[in-house]
Design a protein around this motif. Structure first.
Motif, PDB file in Angstrom:
ATOM      1  N   SER A 267      45.813  75.235  40.512  1.00 53.44           N
ATOM      2  CA  SER A 267      45.822  76.691  40.617  1.00 53.44           C
ATOM      3  C   SER A 267      47.253  77.217  40.684  1.00 53.44           C
ATOM      4  O   SER A 267      47.573  78.254  40.097  1.00 53.44           O
ATOM      5  N   GLY A 268      48.128  76.494  41.356  1.00 49.93           N
ATOM      6  CA  GLY A 268      49.537  76.884  41.392  1.00 49.93           C
ATOM      7  C   GLY A 268      50.182  76.800  40.018  1.00 49.93           C
ATOM      8  O   GLY A 268      50.967  77.676  39.631  1.00 49.93           O
TER       9      GLY A 268
ATOM     10  N   ARG B  97      48.609  77.121  37.165  1.00 47.53           N
ATOM     11  CA  ARG B  97      48.065  78.197  36.335  1.00 47.53           C
ATOM     12  C   ARG B  97      48.831  79.485  36.558  1.00 47.53           C
ATOM     13  O   ARG B  97      49.091  80.236  35.617  1.00 47.53           O
ATOM     14  N   VAL B  98      49.204  79.748  37.792  1.00 42.10           N
ATOM     15  CA  VAL B  98      49.966  80.957  38.089  1.00 42.10           C
ATOM     16  C   VAL B  98      51.366  80.840  37.499  1.00 42.10           C
ATOM     17  O   VAL B  98      51.886  81.788  36.911  1.00 42.10           O
ATOM     18  N   ARG B  99      51.972  79.675  37.643  1.00 48.45           N
ATOM     19  CA  ARG B  99      53.354  79.504  37.219  1.00 48.45           C
ATOM     20  C   ARG B  99      53.506  79.426  35.707  1.00 48.45           C
ATOM     21  O   ARG B  99      54.426  79.993  35.132  1.00 48.45           O
TER      22      ARG B  99
END
Length: 58
Positions: free
Chosen positions: A24-25, A27-29
């Motif tokens: 999830s991190g 995907r954000v980055r």
């Protein structure tokens, strides 16, 4: 009496949870599409051109 726990399953479940949080991190980055990256590159190039045009030639 205490509930029995399969340690192998618990270890794998914990590893899956850590992988999900890392994903999830990421995907954000890194979640920009190819088109969004191209637009950002064009905007950066335009901004650089504008700044270069406004420099003083001492």
């Amino acid at each position: 009496m205490a509930e029995l726990i399969n340690l192998n399953k618990a270890r794998k479940a914990r590893a899956r949870a850590e992988d999900k949080s890392q994903a999830s991190g990421n995907r954000v980055r890194f979640g920009l599409t190819k088109d969004q990256k191209a637009v950002a590159a064009l905007e950066a190039a335009r901004t650089q051109r504008d700044l270069d045009g406004k420099k003083r030639g001492d």
